[in-house]
Design a protein around this motif. Structure first.
Motif, mmCIF file in Angstrom:
data_model
loop_
_atom_site.group_PDB
_atom_site.id
_atom_site.type_symbol
_atom_site.label_atom_id
_atom_site.label_comp_id
_atom_site.label_asym_id
_atom_site.label_seq_id
_atom_site.Cartn_x
_atom_site.Cartn_y
_atom_site.Cartn_z
ATOM 1 N N GLU A 164 -51.234 25.241 -20.096
ATOM 2 C CA GLU A 164 -51.009 24.248 -19.028
ATOM 3 C C GLU A 164 -49.505 24.024 -18.817
ATOM 4 O O GLU A 164 -49.042 23.926 -17.677
ATOM 5 C CB GLU A 164 -51.711 22.935 -19.385
ATOM 6 C CG GLU A 164 -51.613 21.859 -18.326
ATOM 7 C CD GLU A 164 -52.303 22.231 -17.024
ATOM 8 O OE1 GLU A 164 -51.942 21.636 -15.997
ATOM 9 O OE2 GLU A 164 -53.190 23.107 -17.019
ATOM 10 N N LEU A 165 -48.751 23.935 -19.910
ATOM 11 C CA LEU A 165 -47.291 23.789 -19.777
ATOM 12 C C LEU A 165 -46.671 25.005 -19.103
ATOM 13 O O LEU A 165 -45.762 24.866 -18.270
ATOM 14 C CB LEU A 165 -46.645 23.569 -21.144
ATOM 15 C CG LEU A 165 -46.660 22.144 -21.661
ATOM 16 C CD1 LEU A 165 -46.137 22.091 -23.091
ATOM 17 C CD2 LEU A 165 -45.816 21.235 -20.781
ATOM 18 N N ASP A 166 -47.157 26.196 -19.450
ATOM 19 C CA ASP A 166 -46.652 27.409 -18.779
ATOM 20 C C ASP A 166 -46.978 27.377 -17.294
ATOM 21 O O ASP A 166 -46.146 27.750 -16.450
ATOM 22 C CB ASP A 166 -47.257 28.668 -19.418
ATOM 23 C CG ASP A 166 -46.650 28.987 -20.760
ATOM 24 O OD1 ASP A 166 -45.554 28.445 -21.076
ATOM 25 O OD2 ASP A 166 -47.265 29.770 -21.517
ATOM 26 N N ARG A 167 -48.187 26.906 -16.958
ATOM 27 C CA ARG A 167 -48.570 26.805 -15.553
ATOM 28 C C ARG A 167 -47.657 25.821 -14.827
ATOM 29 O O ARG A 167 -47.170 26.092 -13.721
ATOM 30 C CB ARG A 167 -50.034 26.371 -15.437
ATOM 31 C CG ARG A 167 -50.551 26.382 -13.989
ATOM 32 C CD ARG A 167 -51.894 25.712 -13.875
ATOM 33 N NE ARG A 167 -51.876 24.289 -14.165
ATOM 34 C CZ ARG A 167 -51.374 23.334 -13.347
ATOM 35 N NH1 ARG A 167 -50.824 23.657 -12.198
ATOM 36 N NH2 ARG A 167 -51.407 22.064 -13.689
ATOM 37 N N ILE A 168 -47.393 24.666 -15.470
ATOM 38 C CA ILE A 168 -46.499 23.662 -14.868
ATOM 39 C C ILE A 168 -45.101 24.249 -14.712
ATOM 40 O O ILE A 168 -44.439 24.058 -13.685
ATOM 41 C CB ILE A 168 -46.480 22.377 -15.729
ATOM 42 C CG1 ILE A 168 -47.840 21.672 -15.651
ATOM 43 C CG2 ILE A 168 -45.355 21.448 -15.304
ATOM 44 C CD1 ILE A 168 -47.986 20.525 -16.633
ATOM 45 N N LYS A 169 -44.653 24.989 -15.733
ATOM 46 C CA LYS A 169 -43.325 25.598 -15.689
ATOM 47 C C LYS A 169 -43.227 26.586 -14.516
ATOM 48 O O LYS A 169 -42.245 26.588 -13.783
ATOM 49 C CB LYS A 169 -43.067 26.328 -17.018
ATOM 50 C CG LYS A 169 -41.622 26.680 -17.234
ATOM 51 C CD LYS A 169 -41.369 27.542 -18.464
ATOM 52 C CE LYS A 169 -41.957 27.007 -19.728
ATOM 53 N NZ LYS A 169 -41.637 27.835 -20.893
ATOM 54 N N ARG A 170 -44.259 27.410 -14.362
ATOM 55 C CA ARG A 170 -44.249 28.377 -13.247
ATOM 56 C C ARG A 170 -44.293 27.648 -11.905
ATOM 57 O O ARG A 170 -43.591 28.033 -10.963
ATOM 58 C CB ARG A 170 -45.444 29.319 -13.373
ATOM 59 C CG ARG A 170 -45.232 30.436 -14.364
ATOM 60 C CD ARG A 170 -46.320 31.491 -14.240
ATOM 61 N NE ARG A 170 -47.666 30.938 -14.375
ATOM 62 C CZ ARG A 170 -48.322 30.782 -15.527
ATOM 63 N NH1 ARG A 170 -47.756 31.165 -16.650
ATOM 64 N NH2 ARG A 170 -49.534 30.268 -15.544
#
Length: 158
Positions: A95-101
């Motif tokens: 989820e953090l990677d998705r938010i980062k992207r």
């Protein structure tokens, strides 16, 4: 007359000797019977004590085996919980990677802000650090708790 007196005394002595010997024989037989009964009683009590000791040892061994199995079941449950926690952490990381992207695509579209990307990286690093420390503490607490409970149960079983 002296001869008659001597025979009479001899007869009395012989009679007394016969009575004494028969009494000794009866007492000897009685003593032997008492001794035989005593030995049989000691053997019976010894057998009972051995049976009780074996029974108690089996009870204790069964109790300790149950405690060991219970502790192993708790260790297995803790391992499953750790796996679930790891999967949850992987989901948070994703989820953090998705938010980062998403932020990086928004930032590049709007001529982006580095602050948003930096805060996401900080959150990611913080999550990983907290997760590592939390797992280590949880595993140690679980291990100590299980060991302590198993020890207490083993002691109580004795």
């Amino acid at each position: 007359m002296l001869n008659l007196m001597s025979v009479r005394n001899l007869a009395i002595v012989a009679t007394l000797l016969a009575v004494f010997l028969s009494g000794a024989w009866i007492n000897g037989a009685r003593w032997e019977a008492n001794h035989t009964a005593y030995v049989a009683d000691v053997e019976r009590r010894n057998s009972i004590a051995l049976d009780q000791a074996r029974s108690e040892e089996q009870r204790r061994q069964t109790a300790i085996e149950g405690i060991r199995k219970d502790a192993q079941d708790k260790i297995d449950a803790a391992a499953i919980d750790a796996t679930v926690a790891g999967a949850t952490a992987d989901g948070l990381r994703a989820e953090l990677d998705r938010i980062k992207r998403a932020r990086s695509s928004c930032a590049s579209a709007t001529n982006g802000s580095q602050a948003g990307a930096d805060s996401t990286a900080v959150l990611t690093d913080l999550l990983e650090e907290v997760e590592r420390a939390g797992r280590a503490m949880a595993q140690e607490a679980q291990r100590r708790g299980n060991a302590g409970r198993a020890c207490e149960k083993s002691y109580d079983a004795l």
